[in-house]
Design an enzyme around this catalytic site. Structure first.
Site, PDB file in Angstrom:
ATOM      1  N   HIS A 108      42.981  10.900 -62.657  1.00  0.00           N
ATOM      2  CA  HIS A 108      42.325  10.382 -61.442  1.00  0.00           C
ATOM      3  C   HIS A 108      42.505   8.875 -61.169  1.00  0.00           C
ATOM      4  O   HIS A 108      41.545   8.112 -61.187  1.00  0.00           O
ATOM      5  CB  HIS A 108      40.841  10.745 -61.427  1.00  0.00           C
ATOM      6  CG  HIS A 108      40.067  10.581 -62.708  1.00  0.00           C
ATOM      7  ND1 HIS A 108      40.096   9.444 -63.472  1.00  0.00           N
ATOM      8  CD2 HIS A 108      39.216  11.432 -63.337  1.00  0.00           C
ATOM      9  CE1 HIS A 108      39.298   9.600 -64.506  1.00  0.00           C
ATOM     10  NE2 HIS A 108      38.753  10.786 -64.460  1.00  0.00           N
TER      11      HIS A 108
ATOM     12  N   ASP B 273      40.210  17.268 -60.326  1.00  0.00           N
ATOM     13  CA  ASP B 273      39.026  16.831 -61.080  1.00  0.00           C
ATOM     14  C   ASP B 273      37.822  17.661 -60.617  1.00  0.00           C
ATOM     15  O   ASP B 273      36.722  17.125 -60.403  1.00  0.00           O
ATOM     16  CB  ASP B 273      38.758  15.336 -60.909  1.00  0.00           C
ATOM     17  CG  ASP B 273      37.704  14.826 -61.914  1.00  0.00           C
ATOM     18  OD1 ASP B 273      37.248  15.630 -62.754  1.00  0.00           O
ATOM     19  OD2 ASP B 273      37.344  13.644 -61.831  1.00  0.00           O
TER      20      ASP B 273
ATOM     21  N   HIS C  80      28.643  20.753 -59.938  1.00  0.00           N
ATOM     22  CA  HIS C  80      27.308  20.412 -60.436  1.00  0.00           C
ATOM     23  C   HIS C  80      26.283  21.266 -59.724  1.00  0.00           C
ATOM     24  O   HIS C  80      26.532  21.765 -58.622  1.00  0.00           O
ATOM     25  CB  HIS C  80      27.002  18.932 -60.172  1.00  0.00           C
ATOM     26  CG  HIS C  80      27.766  17.999 -61.066  1.00  0.00           C
ATOM     27  ND1 HIS C  80      27.547  17.925 -62.423  1.00  0.00           N
ATOM     28  CD2 HIS C  80      28.753  17.103 -60.794  1.00  0.00           C
ATOM     29  CE1 HIS C  80      28.371  17.008 -62.943  1.00  0.00           C
ATOM     30  NE2 HIS C  80      29.121  16.507 -61.986  1.00  0.00           N
TER      31      HIS C  80
ATOM     32  N   ASN D 284      34.784  18.393 -71.846  1.00  0.00           N
ATOM     33  CA  ASN D 284      33.383  17.925 -71.881  1.00  0.00           C
ATOM     34  C   ASN D 284      32.383  19.051 -71.630  1.00  0.00           C
ATOM     35  O   ASN D 284      31.559  19.005 -70.734  1.00  0.00           O
ATOM     36  CB  ASN D 284      33.150  16.753 -70.909  1.00  0.00           C
ATOM     37  CG  ASN D 284      33.428  17.088 -69.457  1.00  0.00           C
ATOM     38  OD1 ASN D 284      34.070  18.087 -69.156  1.00  0.00           O
ATOM     39  ND2 ASN D 284      32.948  16.257 -68.553  1.00  0.00           N
TER      40      ASN D 284
ATOM     41  N   HIS E 275      41.039   9.024 -69.370  1.00  0.00           N
ATOM     42  CA  HIS E 275      40.030   8.654 -68.360  1.00  0.00           C
ATOM     43  C   HIS E 275      39.857   7.149 -68.517  1.00  0.00           C
ATOM     44  O   HIS E 275      39.212   6.684 -69.453  1.00  0.00           O
ATOM     45  CB  HIS E 275      38.739   9.416 -68.657  1.00  0.00           C
ATOM     46  CG  HIS E 275      37.547   8.963 -67.871  1.00  0.00           C
ATOM     47  ND1 HIS E 275      36.867   9.775 -67.012  1.00  0.00           N
ATOM     48  CD2 HIS E 275      36.897   7.780 -67.829  1.00  0.00           C
ATOM     49  CE1 HIS E 275      35.864   9.126 -66.463  1.00  0.00           C
ATOM     50  NE2 HIS E 275      35.847   7.904 -66.952  1.00  0.00           N
TER      51      HIS E 275
ATOM     52  N   HIS F 221      37.041  21.061 -64.491  1.00  0.00           N
ATOM     53  CA  HIS F 221      35.900  21.228 -65.402  1.00  0.00           C
ATOM     54  C   HIS F 221      35.332  22.623 -65.171  1.00  0.00           C
ATOM     55  O   HIS F 221      34.756  22.887 -64.120  1.00  0.00           O
ATOM     56  CB  HIS F 221      34.841  20.157 -65.127  1.00  0.00           C
ATOM     57  CG  HIS F 221      35.338  18.765 -65.408  1.00  0.00           C
ATOM     58  ND1 HIS F 221      35.234  18.168 -66.647  1.00  0.00           N
ATOM     59  CD2 HIS F 221      35.984  17.869 -64.614  1.00  0.00           C
ATOM     60  CE1 HIS F 221      35.780  16.952 -66.596  1.00  0.00           C
ATOM     61  NE2 HIS F 221      36.246  16.746 -65.377  1.00  0.00           N
ATOM     62  N   LEU F 222      35.516  23.494 -66.163  1.00  0.00           N
ATOM     63  CA  LEU F 222      35.005  24.867 -66.016  1.00  0.00           C
ATOM     64  C   LEU F 222      33.583  24.989 -66.551  1.00  0.00           C
ATOM     65  O   LEU F 222      32.929  26.006 -66.343  1.00  0.00           O
ATOM     66  CB  LEU F 222      35.930  25.861 -66.711  1.00  0.00           C
ATOM     67  CG  LEU F 222      37.256  26.156 -66.015  1.00  0.00           C
ATOM     68  CD1 LEU F 222      38.097  27.133 -66.843  1.00  0.00           C
ATOM     69  CD2 LEU F 222      37.060  26.706 -64.608  1.00  0.00           C
ATOM     70  N   ARG F 223      33.123  23.987 -67.294  1.00  0.00           N
ATOM     71  CA  ARG F 223      31.709  23.864 -67.734  1.00  0.00           C
ATOM     72  C   ARG F 223      31.257  24.848 -68.802  1.00  0.00           C
ATOM     73  O   ARG F 223      30.141  24.748 -69.283  1.00  0.00           O
ATOM     74  CB  ARG F 223      30.748  23.967 -66.551  1.00  0.00           C
ATOM     75  CG  ARG F 223      31.013  22.995 -65.418  1.00  0.00           C
ATOM     76  CD  ARG F 223      30.820  21.565 -65.830  1.00  0.00           C
ATOM     77  NE  ARG F 223      30.777  20.654 -64.693  1.00  0.00           N
ATOM     78  CZ  ARG F 223      31.149  19.391 -64.762  1.00  0.00           C
ATOM     79  NH1 ARG F 223      31.601  18.886 -65.883  1.00  0.00           N
ATOM     80  NH2 ARG F 223      31.082  18.611 -63.715  1.00  0.00           N
TER      81      ARG F 223
HETATM   82  O1  DOR Z   1      33.306  12.521 -61.228  1.00  0.00           O
HETATM   83  C1  DOR Z   1      33.569  12.927 -62.343  1.00  0.00           C
HETATM   84  N1  DOR Z   1      32.969  14.036 -62.850  1.00  0.00           N
HETATM   85  N2  DOR Z   1      34.458  12.259 -63.087  1.00  0.00           N
HETATM   86  C2  DOR Z   1      34.679  12.552 -64.373  1.00  0.00           C
HETATM   87  O2  DOR Z   1      35.494  11.910 -64.986  1.00  0.00           O
HETATM   88  C3  DOR Z   1      33.901  13.639 -65.020  1.00  0.00           C
HETATM   89  C4  DOR Z   1      33.434  14.626 -64.054  1.00  0.00           C
HETATM   90  C5  DOR Z   1      32.399  15.583 -64.612  1.00  0.00           C
HETATM   91  O3  DOR Z   1      32.593  16.106 -65.719  1.00  0.00           O
HETATM   92  O4  DOR Z   1      31.403  15.853 -63.918  1.00  0.00           O
END
Ligand code: DOR
Length: 444
Positions: free
Chosen positions: A239, A312, A316, A101, A186, A69-71
Site C-alpha cells: 500500500h 488491502d 471491519h 494479522n 508495511h 485480510h480474511l480475518r
Molecule cells: O487500513 C488498514 N487496515 N491498514 C492496514 O495496514 C491493516 C488493515 C487491517 O488489518 O484492518
C-alpha cells in the site's frame, strides 16, 4: 465434456493477446485459444460441450489480489474465509493472498495449515496464506519462517503493523531470502506516525485531527530498500501512498534493487479531502493523501514503478467503525469494488487495458511466485469475464463480504465481473450469485 468460452475479447499480456477469440477448457485447464485474426480455425463445439457466449465481454486471467485480510481465525465477526472468498469471486478475484494479522497470528505452520484446510472446505477462490515476520506480530522475535514456508506461506509480512526493529527486519530478510520468500513491508515509522488518524496536512489541521506525515512511510521505505539491497532479499512494499515513496522505489529499481510495490484503489482515487465528511470509512492506514501524492501514484503505476494494484481488503464490523473518527479502526472493504474502481484508470487513459491486467493479475502472481496470471495452454482455467461498460451502483448492503465499510457507498462505477471461473468451474455469475464452493483440487 469441454467448456468453450466463445467470442470474447481475450486480454492476456503473457501471450501478447488482445483480440476476439475462443477459449477451450478441458479438465479444468486451458486447452486452446483460437484466434481467428491469426488464421486459427474455430472448431464447432460437440453436443456434450458447454458453451458460454462472451460476445461483447472481456476475458482475462483471473484477478490475483495479493493483499487481503480474511480475518479468520480470530475475527470471524469481521470476515471469514467463506465470506471473504465469496466477496473475492463476486469481485472477479480468483486468488487472494491473506495477511497474517489474525488471532492467533499466522506465525507458525499450524495456522497456515488451518487456513488452507478451511479454504479447501469453505472457500470459493484460491487462498494463499502470507506468514508473519514476527511472533504474534509483536516485532520482537522472528516467526517460524521455515515452517511457514513448508506449510504453504507464499510471503512473510507483519502487515497492519510495521517492523520497527531494523535488526529484526534484517534477520527476517536474510531468512526469507534463504527460503525464497518475498518480504512484504508495511512501511510506517511508529514514532513519526505518532498515533495519527489521517494524513498530516491542511485538512488534518482544519479538522483538528492528529496527522500521520508522509515521512512516517518514506523513512521506512528507504530503510527497507537499503536492507533489501544489503541482504539481497526480494522486497515488496505494501500500500504505497506517497509521492516520496514512489520516488524512492523508482530510484531503487533503477539501481537494481529487487523491489516490487503495490497501490490500492482507494489511494489512487481518494484524497484526504474525503475525510471532511467525517465518514470513518475514509480512515485507512496508510492514510488518504494529497492530490499531489495521488498524481505521483498514477505516474508510478503508468511507468512501472508500482507493479500491482491490490485492495488491502480490510473488513471491519459496525462496532469498529460506527464510533468517533479517532477511535475507528483503519481499513476499507475492497474486494467487491476493486475491478470497478481500478478500471477508472483504464477509462480515463492512465493505463492501457493490457497494463491493467498486468497490475491486477500477471504481476501479483509473479511477485508471489504462484500459478495464475496467465491463460497459457495447460494452466488451470482461472479466469474473469468482465463487462467493461456495465454501470453499477456500489451498495455495501449487497456485499458478500461481512465488511460493509466502504467510502465508495453510492458511487456509480463502470465495469463489473460477470463471471468468475476457478479451474474451469464457474464459481460466480452476476445474476445467479455464488455457484460453487471449491474442493481440495483448488489449492494447487
Ligand atoms: O487500513 C488498514 N487496515 N491498514 C492496514 O495496514 C491493516 C488493515 C487491517 O488489518 O484492518
Amino acid at each position: 465434456m469441454a467448456l468453450l468460452i466463445r467470442g470474447g475479447c481475450i486480454v492476456d499480456p503473457t501471450q501478447g493477446i488482445h483480440e476476439v477469440g475462443d477459449i477451450w477448457i478441458d479438465k479444468g485447464r486451458i486447452h486452446r485459444i483460437v484466434l481467428p485474426s491469426r488464421g486459427d480455425s474455430a472448431a464447432a463445439p460437440g453436443p456434450k460441450d458447454e458453451v458460454i457466449e462472451a460476445k461483447g465481454l472481456t476475458v482475462i486471467p483471473g484477478i490475483v489480489d495479493m493483499h487481503v485480510h480474511l480475518r479468520e481465525p480470530g475475527y470471524e465477526y469481521k470476515e471469514t474465509i467463506a465470506t471473504g472468498t465469496r466477496a473475492a469471486a463476486a469481485g472477479g478475484v480468483t486468488t487472494v493472498a491473506c495477511m497474517a494479522n489474525t488471532k492467533p497470528a499466522n506465525d507458525q505452520g499450524a495456522v497456515c495449515q488451518f487456513i488452507l484446510a478451511k479454504a479447501q472446505k469453505e472457500g470459493v477462490v484460491r487462498v494463499r496464506p502470507i506468514g508473519a515476520i514476527s511472533r504474534g506480530l509483536e516485532g520482537a522475535e522472528l516467526a517460524e519462517i521455515g515452517e511457514l514456508k513448508e506449510s504453504g506461506a507464499v510471503a512473510i509480512s507483519d502487515d497492519g503493523r510495521p517492523v520497527a526493529d531494523s535488526l529484526l527486519m534484517r534477520r527476517a530478510m536474510e531468512y526469507a531470502r534463504t527460503f525464497g520468500l518475498p518480504v512484504i513491508s508495511h512501511c510506517e515509522d511508529p514514532h513519526l506516525a505518532a498515533n495519527g488518524v489521517m494524513n498530516e496536512g491542511l485538512v488534518s489541521l482544519e479538522l483538528g485531527l492528529r496527522g500521520i506525515p508522509r515521512i512516517a512511510e518514506e523513512v521506512m521505505v528507504a530503510r527497507d530498500l537499503l536492507l533489501a539491497e544489503w541482504t539481497g532479499c526480494r522486497l515488496h512494499i505494501a500500500h504505497v501512498s506517497s509521492a516520496g515513496s514512489v520516488r524512492l522505489i523508482r530510484e531503487a529499481k533503477e539501481r537494481g534493487v529487487a523491489v516490487t510495490a503495490e497501490v490500492t484503489p482507494h489511494h489512487l482515487i481518494l484524497t484526504d479531502e474525503a475525510v471532511r465528511r467525517w465518514d470513518t470509512n475514509t480512515k485507512v492506514n496508510p492514510p488518504l493523501r494529497s492530490p499531489k501524492d495521488v498524481e505521483a501514484l498514477h505516474q508510478g503505476l503508468a511507468d512501472g514503478t508500482l507493479d500491482a494494484i491490490a485492495t488491502d481488503h480490510a473488513p471491519h464490523g459496525r462496532v469498529d467503525k460506527e464510533v468517533e473518527y479517532e477511535l475507528a479502526a483503519f481499513g476499507i472493504s475492497g474486494l467487491e469494488t476493486l475491478l470497478g474502481l481500478s478500471l477508472m484508470l483504464v477509462h480515463q487513459g492512465t493505463l492501457s487495458l493490457e497494463d491493467w491486467v498486468r497490475k491486477v493479475s500477471c504481476n501479483p502472481a509473479k511477485i508471489l511466485n504462484i500459478p495464475g496470471g496467465t491463460l497459457k495452454p495447460g494452466v488451470p482455467a482461472d479466469l474473469t469475464i468482465i463487462n467493461m461498460e456495465r454501470s453499477w451502483r456500489v451498495d455495501p448492503e449487497a456485499f458478500f463480504s461481512k465488511g460493509r465499510n466502504t467510502p465508495f457507498h453510492g458511487w456509480t462505477l463502470r465495469g463489473k465481473a460477470v463471471m468468475t471461473f476457478i479451474g474451469g468451474r464457474k464459481v460466480f455469475h452476476e445474476s445467479e450469485g455464488i455457484l460453487a464452493t471449491t474442493d481440495a483440487s483448488v489449492c494447487l
